[in-house]
Design a protein around this motif. Sequence first.
Motif, PDB file in Angstrom:
ATOM      1  N   GLU A 152       0.822  -1.218   0.000  1.00 23.15           N
ATOM      2  CA  GLU A 152       0.000   0.000   0.000  1.00 23.15           C
ATOM      3  C   GLU A 152       0.850   1.260   0.000  1.00 23.15           C
ATOM      4  O   GLU A 152       0.410   2.330  -0.445  1.00 23.15           O
ATOM      5  CB  GLU A 152      -0.951   0.008   1.190  1.00 23.15           C
ATOM      6  CG  GLU A 152      -0.271  -0.006   2.537  1.00 23.15           C
ATOM      7  CD  GLU A 152      -1.260  -0.051   3.688  1.00 23.15           C
ATOM      8  OE1 GLU A 152      -0.831   0.226   4.823  1.00 23.15           O
ATOM      9  OE2 GLU A 152      -2.451  -0.351   3.439  1.00 23.15           O
ATOM     10  N   ARG A 153       2.090   1.153   0.474  1.00 26.19           N
ATOM     11  CA  ARG A 153       2.978   2.312   0.481  1.00 26.19           C
ATOM     12  C   ARG A 153       3.501   2.618  -0.929  1.00 26.19           C
ATOM     13  O   ARG A 153       4.050   3.691  -1.180  1.00 26.19           O
ATOM     14  CB  ARG A 153       4.150   2.073   1.434  1.00 26.19           C
ATOM     15  CG  ARG A 153       3.755   1.822   2.882  1.00 26.19           C
ATOM     16  CD  ARG A 153       4.897   1.238   3.668  1.00 26.19           C
ATOM     17  NE  ARG A 153       5.331  -0.044   3.123  1.00 26.19           N
ATOM     18  CZ  ARG A 153       6.384  -0.734   3.563  1.00 26.19           C
ATOM     19  NH1 ARG A 153       7.106  -0.241   4.565  1.00 26.19           N
ATOM     20  NH2 ARG A 153       6.714  -1.884   3.015  1.00 26.19           N
ATOM     21  N   ARG A 204      11.649   5.907  -3.270  1.00 29.05           N
ATOM     22  CA  ARG A 204      10.871   6.191  -2.057  1.00 29.05           C
ATOM     23  C   ARG A 204      11.459   5.372  -0.912  1.00 29.05           C
ATOM     24  O   ARG A 204      11.556   4.140  -0.997  1.00 29.05           O
ATOM     25  CB  ARG A 204       9.408   5.847  -2.267  1.00 29.05           C
ATOM     26  CG  ARG A 204       8.515   6.176  -1.053  1.00 29.05           C
ATOM     27  CD  ARG A 204       7.051   5.954  -1.412  1.00 29.05           C
ATOM     28  NE  ARG A 204       6.627   6.907  -2.446  1.00 29.05           N
ATOM     29  CZ  ARG A 204       5.581   6.715  -3.242  1.00 29.05           C
ATOM     30  NH1 ARG A 204       4.851   5.611  -3.126  1.00 29.05           N
ATOM     31  NH2 ARG A 204       5.257   7.617  -4.142  1.00 29.05           N
ATOM     32  N   VAL A 205      11.847   6.039   0.150  1.00 32.03           N
ATOM     33  CA  VAL A 205      12.439   5.379   1.321  1.00 32.03           C
ATOM     34  C   VAL A 205      11.316   5.068   2.307  1.00 32.03           C
ATOM     35  O   VAL A 205      10.589   5.961   2.747  1.00 32.03           O
ATOM     36  CB  VAL A 205      13.500   6.278   1.984  1.00 32.03           C
ATOM     37  CG1 VAL A 205      14.112   5.570   3.193  1.00 32.03           C
ATOM     38  CG2 VAL A 205      14.585   6.652   0.977  1.00 32.03           C
ATOM     39  N   LEU A 206      11.186   3.776   2.664  1.00 30.61           N
ATOM     40  CA  LEU A 206      10.077   3.318   3.500  1.00 30.61           C
ATOM     41  C   LEU A 206      10.505   2.921   4.908  1.00 30.61           C
ATOM     42  O   LEU A 206       9.676   2.837   5.800  1.00 30.61           O
ATOM     43  CB  LEU A 206       9.383   2.119   2.848  1.00 30.61           C
ATOM     44  CG  LEU A 206       8.872   2.305   1.418  1.00 30.61           C
ATOM     45  CD1 LEU A 206       8.230   1.009   0.930  1.00 30.61           C
ATOM     46  CD2 LEU A 206       7.877   3.445   1.351  1.00 30.61           C
ATOM     47  N   TYR A 207      11.785   2.626   5.089  1.00 34.23           N
ATOM     48  CA  TYR A 207      12.227   2.130   6.395  1.00 34.23           C
ATOM     49  C   TYR A 207      13.664   2.563   6.658  1.00 34.23           C
ATOM     50  O   TYR A 207      14.400   2.932   5.739  1.00 34.23           O
ATOM     51  CB  TYR A 207      12.115   0.612   6.473  1.00 34.23           C
ATOM     52  CG  TYR A 207      12.859  -0.121   5.377  1.00 34.23           C
ATOM     53  CD1 TYR A 207      14.221  -0.421   5.515  1.00 34.23           C
ATOM     54  CD2 TYR A 207      12.214  -0.541   4.219  1.00 34.23           C
ATOM     55  CE1 TYR A 207      14.907  -1.089   4.528  1.00 34.23           C
ATOM     56  CE2 TYR A 207      12.894  -1.222   3.221  1.00 34.23           C
ATOM     57  CZ  TYR A 207      14.248  -1.497   3.380  1.00 34.23           C
ATOM     58  OH  TYR A 207      14.929  -2.150   2.393  1.00 34.23           O
ATOM     59  N   ASP A 208      14.038   2.511   7.922  1.00 32.36           N
ATOM     60  CA  ASP A 208      15.396   2.835   8.320  1.00 32.36           C
ATOM     61  C   ASP A 208      16.330   1.718   7.857  1.00 32.36           C
ATOM     62  O   ASP A 208      16.094   0.541   8.152  1.00 32.36           O
ATOM     63  CB  ASP A 208      15.489   2.997   9.832  1.00 32.36           C
ATOM     64  CG  ASP A 208      16.892   3.348  10.274  1.00 32.36           C
ATOM     65  OD1 ASP A 208      17.234   4.534  10.215  1.00 32.36           O
ATOM     66  OD2 ASP A 208      17.629   2.425  10.664  1.00 32.36           O
ATOM     67  N   SER A 209      17.376   2.072   7.135  1.00 33.51           N
ATOM     68  CA  SER A 209      18.239   1.063   6.531  1.00 33.51           C
ATOM     69  C   SER A 209      19.000   0.231   7.553  1.00 33.51           C
ATOM     70  O   SER A 209      19.376  -0.911   7.275  1.00 33.51           O
ATOM     71  CB  SER A 209      19.228   1.739   5.571  1.00 33.51           C
ATOM     72  OG  SER A 209      18.541   2.419   4.550  1.00 33.51           O
ATOM     73  N   LYS A 210      19.223   0.771   8.749  1.00 35.93           N
ATOM     74  CA  LYS A 210      19.947   0.020   9.780  1.00 35.93           C
ATOM     75  C   LYS A 210      19.007  -0.847  10.598  1.00 35.93           C
ATOM     76  O   LYS A 210      19.223  -2.049  10.753  1.00 35.93           O
ATOM     77  CB  LYS A 210      20.713   0.989  10.690  1.00 35.93           C
ATOM     78  CG  LYS A 210      21.888   1.678  10.000  1.00 35.93           C
ATOM     79  CD  LYS A 210      22.643   2.572  10.983  1.00 35.93           C
ATOM     80  CE  LYS A 210      23.835   3.234  10.301  1.00 35.93           C
ATOM     81  NZ  LYS A 210      24.580   4.126  11.237  1.00 35.93           N
ATOM     82  N   SER A 211      17.961  -0.257  11.132  1.00 37.89           N
ATOM     83  CA  SER A 211      17.053  -1.011  12.010  1.00 37.89           C
ATOM     84  C   SER A 211      15.998  -1.793  11.238  1.00 37.89           C
ATOM     85  O   SER A 211      15.382  -2.709  11.772  1.00 37.89           O
ATOM     86  CB  SER A 211      16.358  -0.048  12.974  1.00 37.89           C
ATOM     87  OG  SER A 211      15.471   0.807  12.260  1.00 37.89           O
ATOM     88  N   LYS A 212      15.781  -1.411   9.962  1.00 40.42           N
ATOM     89  CA  LYS A 212      14.742  -1.993   9.099  1.00 40.42           C
ATOM     90  C   LYS A 212      13.332  -1.675   9.604  1.00 40.42           C
ATOM     91  O   LYS A 212      12.365  -2.289   9.168  1.00 40.42           O
ATOM     92  CB  LYS A 212      14.924  -3.521   8.976  1.00 40.42           C
ATOM     93  CG  LYS A 212      16.293  -3.957   8.481  1.00 40.42           C
ATOM     94  CD  LYS A 212      16.623  -3.384   7.115  1.00 40.42           C
ATOM     95  CE  LYS A 212      17.985  -3.865   6.621  1.00 40.42           C
ATOM     96  NZ  LYS A 212      18.360  -3.257   5.329  1.00 40.42           N
ATOM     97  N   LYS A 213      13.206  -0.722  10.519  1.00 44.67           N
ATOM     98  CA  LYS A 213      11.887  -0.348  11.030  1.00 44.67           C
ATOM     99  C   LYS A 213      11.241   0.688  10.112  1.00 44.67           C
ATOM    100  O   LYS A 213      11.934   1.547   9.555  1.00 44.67           O
ATOM    101  CB  LYS A 213      12.015   0.229  12.443  1.00 44.67           C
ATOM    102  CG  LYS A 213      12.448  -0.809  13.476  1.00 44.67           C
ATOM    103  CD  LYS A 213      12.528  -0.186  14.865  1.00 44.67           C
ATOM    104  CE  LYS A 213      12.924  -1.235  15.910  1.00 44.67           C
ATOM    105  NZ  LYS A 213      13.022  -0.646  17.269  1.00 44.67           N
ATOM    106  N   GLU A 264      10.926  10.821  -0.418  1.00 40.59           N
ATOM    107  CA  GLU A 264      11.439  10.473  -1.742  1.00 40.59           C
ATOM    108  C   GLU A 264      12.745  11.189  -2.046  1.00 40.59           C
ATOM    109  O   GLU A 264      12.985  12.299  -1.561  1.00 40.59           O
ATOM    110  CB  GLU A 264      10.384  10.790  -2.809  1.00 40.59           C
ATOM    111  CG  GLU A 264       9.169   9.879  -2.674  1.00 40.59           C
ATOM    112  CD  GLU A 264       7.986  10.288  -3.518  1.00 40.59           C
ATOM    113  OE1 GLU A 264       8.138  11.228  -4.343  1.00 40.59           O
ATOM    114  OE2 GLU A 264       6.908   9.690  -3.356  1.00 40.59           O
ATOM    115  N   ILE A 265      13.573  10.531  -2.844  1.00 39.29           N
ATOM    116  CA  ILE A 265      14.860  11.080  -3.270  1.00 39.29           C
ATOM    117  C   ILE A 265      14.908  11.013  -4.797  1.00 39.29           C
ATOM    118  O   ILE A 265      14.785   9.925  -5.372  1.00 39.29           O
ATOM    119  CB  ILE A 265      16.043  10.291  -2.687  1.00 39.29           C
ATOM    120  CG1 ILE A 265      16.013  10.308  -1.150  1.00 39.29           C
ATOM    121  CG2 ILE A 265      17.366  10.835  -3.210  1.00 39.29           C
ATOM    122  CD1 ILE A 265      17.078   9.426  -0.516  1.00 39.29           C
TER     123      ILE A 265
END
Length: 352
Positions: free
Chosen positions: A55-56, A322-331, A337-338
Motif C-alpha cells: 500500500e505504500r 521512495r524510502v520506506l524504512y530505516d536502513s539500519k534497524s529496518k523499522k 522520496e529522493i
Amino acid sequence: MRFEFIDRVSDGDILAKSIFSRDGKVLLRSGMKLTHGYIKKLKQLEVFYIYVKDERLEDIDVEDEKLNEIKLSAAKALGGVIRNIDNSSEVDLKTPVAIVEELMDYILNIGDVNKSLYDIKTFDNYTQVHSIDTGIMSLFMGINFNVPKSDLVDLGVAAILHDIGKIKVGNEIINKKGALTNEEFEKIKMHPIYGEEILSKNYNVSNRILRIIREHHEKLNGKGYPFGLKGDEISKLSQIVSICDVYDAVSNDRIYRSKFSPNDAYELILSEGDNSFSMDMINNFRKTFFVYPLGCCVKLSNYTEGYVISQNSGYPDRPIIRVLYDSKSKKPIPFYEIDLLTNINLTVIGIV
C-alpha cells in the motif's frame, strides 16, 4: 507494488502481477495471497522474483492486462510455428504477423516500456518469453528510431522469430549445463542460417525478415557470426534485434549461468559501444530503456535503501526512489522520496 526477490517474499504477501505458464495458462493470478506452498512451488519453477502488493507503493502499477493478452497470443502463435516446423509442415506466419501489428499499434498508442519488460520467466517458458520480449524491446527501439510502420512489422516478426533456427541445433546443446565444446559452439553458430533456411521456404517471408534473422549475431567489429560482417554490412534493423536479444538474454537466469543484475546487464550493453554495437544504437538504447525496474529496492551510496517509483527520461540510471524504512534497524519510517537527478552526489550501488 514491490519488485521482490523470491527469498524476500513472505506468507500472506499478495501477488501484484500474474504469472503464466509456457502455454499461456495462468499459474497464479494477480491478487492471490501467497502461501508457503505457493512460494515453494515458484522456487521449484525457478521463479526468482515476483511483484507483490504494498500500500505504500500503490501508485506503482506494472500490470497491463491488454499487453498480457497480446503476449499470450504471441506465445501461442510462436508455439504453432514451432510445431509446424517440427512436423515439417509449411510455416504459416499470418497469425504472428497480425499479432505483431496489434502489438505495434498498442505500443505506438499507449505502450509503456516500464510495463512491458520484467515478465516472470520460469525455465520452462524462457525461450518463448525471451523471443517475445526481444520483439517488444525491438519495437520500442524501432519506434524511437522513427522506423516506418511497414518496416516495424518486419522488425517485430523477425525479432520474435530470431532464434527459430535453434530447433535444428538440439536441446542437448541449447540446454547444456557448463561450457560448450568447440564443436557444439560451431553448431550454435549455425542457428541464424538454419532460421533463414526454415523461413525462406515460405514465400510470404520478406527478404528484410530473413536478413535480420541471418544477421542478429553479427557484431560491428566483425567478431560476430555466422559471416563475420562489419559495420554498415549489418543492417540497422539487425542491430536493433541484436542489442535487445543480448540485453534480455543476460537479464535472465539460464540453465548454464545466473542472470546479470540489472545494472550489470545495462553496463554490459554500454561497454560494447563501437565493438558489438554502434554508438547510435547504444544512445538509442539509453533513451529507450531504464536500468532499474519500477518497484525494485536499491541501495544508495550513502547506504540508504528505497524503492524505485519513477524514472527520469534520458537518465536511465538516476530514478526517483521512495524510502520506506530505516536502513539500519529496518523499522518503518514516515516515507520520503529522493530524486537522483537532483541529488547528484548520490548513486545507486546495488539492488537489495
